[in-house]
Design an enzyme around this catalytic site. Sequence first.
Site, PDB file in Angstrom:
ATOM      1  N   ARG A 100      30.380 122.580  68.364  1.00 30.76           N
ATOM      2  CA  ARG A 100      30.340 121.242  68.458  1.00 30.76           C
ATOM      3  C   ARG A 100      29.163 120.622  67.443  1.00 30.76           C
ATOM      4  O   ARG A 100      28.110 121.299  67.819  1.00 30.76           O
ATOM      5  CB  ARG A 100      30.717 120.436  69.478  1.00 30.76           C
ATOM      6  CG  ARG A 100      32.010 120.916  70.375  1.00 30.76           C
ATOM      7  CD  ARG A 100      31.966 119.931  71.438  1.00 30.76           C
ATOM      8  NE  ARG A 100      32.480 118.576  71.327  1.00 30.76           N
ATOM      9  CZ  ARG A 100      31.332 117.454  71.723  1.00 30.76           C
ATOM     10  NH1 ARG A 100      30.439 117.799  72.475  1.00 30.76           N
ATOM     11  NH2 ARG A 100      31.822 116.317  71.314  1.00 30.76           N
ATOM     12  N   SER A 101      29.211 119.853  66.684  1.00 35.00           N
ATOM     13  CA  SER A 101      27.998 119.480  65.875  1.00 35.00           C
ATOM     14  C   SER A 101      26.952 119.034  66.834  1.00 35.00           C
ATOM     15  O   SER A 101      25.803 119.146  66.461  1.00 35.00           O
ATOM     16  CB  SER A 101      28.548 118.669  64.769  1.00 35.00           C
ATOM     17  OG  SER A 101      28.898 117.428  65.608  1.00 35.00           O
ATOM     18  N   ILE A 103      25.882 120.044  69.788  1.00 34.29           N
ATOM     19  CA  ILE A 103      25.092 121.089  70.447  1.00 34.29           C
ATOM     20  C   ILE A 103      24.554 121.921  69.041  1.00 34.29           C
ATOM     21  O   ILE A 103      23.437 122.341  69.265  1.00 34.29           O
ATOM     22  CB  ILE A 103      25.999 122.155  71.330  1.00 34.29           C
ATOM     23  CG1 ILE A 103      24.879 123.045  72.001  1.00 34.29           C
ATOM     24  CG2 ILE A 103      27.041 122.950  70.473  1.00 34.29           C
ATOM     25  CD1 ILE A 103      25.745 123.416  73.499  1.00 34.29           C
ATOM     26  N   ALA A 104      25.090 121.961  67.993  1.00 34.54           N
ATOM     27  CA  ALA A 104      24.527 122.544  66.847  1.00 34.54           C
ATOM     28  C   ALA A 104      23.400 121.906  66.289  1.00 34.54           C
ATOM     29  O   ALA A 104      22.054 122.486  65.913  1.00 34.54           O
ATOM     30  CB  ALA A 104      25.700 122.654  65.704  1.00 34.54           C
ATOM     31  N   ARG A 105      23.261 120.658  66.538  1.00 40.76           N
ATOM     32  CA  ARG A 105      22.174 119.720  66.272  1.00 40.76           C
ATOM     33  C   ARG A 105      20.825 120.050  67.009  1.00 40.76           C
ATOM     34  O   ARG A 105      19.603 119.655  66.503  1.00 40.76           O
ATOM     35  CB  ARG A 105      22.539 118.492  66.064  1.00 40.76           C
ATOM     36  CG  ARG A 105      23.423 117.962  64.906  1.00 40.76           C
ATOM     37  CD  ARG A 105      24.017 116.583  65.053  1.00 40.76           C
ATOM     38  NE  ARG A 105      25.167 116.625  64.144  1.00 40.76           N
ATOM     39  CZ  ARG A 105      25.618 115.527  63.647  1.00 40.76           C
ATOM     40  NH1 ARG A 105      24.960 114.146  63.618  1.00 40.76           N
ATOM     41  NH2 ARG A 105      26.503 115.432  62.738  1.00 40.76           N
ATOM     42  N   GLU A 126      29.275 134.460  71.133  1.00 41.44           N
ATOM     43  CA  GLU A 126      27.949 134.849  70.927  1.00 41.44           C
ATOM     44  C   GLU A 126      27.187 133.536  70.356  1.00 41.44           C
ATOM     45  O   GLU A 126      27.431 132.947  69.501  1.00 41.44           O
ATOM     46  CB  GLU A 126      27.642 135.871  70.228  1.00 41.44           C
ATOM     47  CG  GLU A 126      26.078 136.180  70.140  1.00 41.44           C
ATOM     48  CD  GLU A 126      25.556 137.144  68.971  1.00 41.44           C
ATOM     49  OE1 GLU A 126      24.299 137.634  69.319  1.00 41.44           O
ATOM     50  OE2 GLU A 126      26.271 137.298  67.963  1.00 41.44           O
ATOM     51  N   GLN A 166      41.069 138.649  79.174  1.00 43.65           N
ATOM     52  CA  GLN A 166      39.808 138.770  79.623  1.00 43.65           C
ATOM     53  C   GLN A 166      39.435 137.288  80.351  1.00 43.65           C
ATOM     54  O   GLN A 166      39.889 136.096  80.206  1.00 43.65           O
ATOM     55  CB  GLN A 166      38.656 138.534  78.811  1.00 43.65           C
ATOM     56  CG  GLN A 166      38.576 137.535  77.619  1.00 43.65           C
ATOM     57  CD  GLN A 166      37.767 138.086  76.464  1.00 43.65           C
ATOM     58  OE1 GLN A 166      37.287 138.946  76.248  1.00 43.65           O
ATOM     59  NE2 GLN A 166      37.426 136.994  75.648  1.00 43.65           N
TER      60      GLN A 166
END
Length: 177
Positions: A100-101, A103-105, A126, A166
């Site tokens: 999501r942007s 968390i990326a920011r 990962e 899994q």
Amino acid sequence: MLLSDKAIRSLIREGKLIIDPLYEDSIRENGVDMRIGPEIAFPIVRGEVMDPTKDDPSLHFTVRRFSDEGIIIPGNTSILLVTEEYIKMPDDVAALCGLRSSIARWGFIAAPTLVDAGFEGQLTIEVMWTRPAPVRLYRGIRFLHVVFFRTEGKVERPYSGAYQGQRGVTLPKRLEK
């Protein structure tokens, strides 16, 4: 074709796409947000050369469970996160995952991850924390956005690989030459 929120809800209602648990706020305009699950895997750094064709992956990772206080990620660290959600894909839908942007920011990055038609299980992704300072993560944070695509008909061989079914954070398998 990228599926809309309406098409995703329809697949879920028909029982063709299963996402469990499914939170109503997770279905977005053109995808589904997923949350950090109960476990995280950290790399074990020993200073020796790793051989992914020979080494037992469990020698190179340590798995921990989240507590209410979260887990501190050291700066510049690669981790494996697992989704809270278990997903079961139809045989005519594939998906692509990205962070999501929001968390990326903050400074997290992840390679786009393909979810094959017919796959089922929790997703292990990962993620790299790119800042030098440590950061605290908590279970339940929405971190992953999954977009769904229809394939041209059902695939002849739905996914049945090593990661099928899994649960929990899943370490990599050995690589083949």
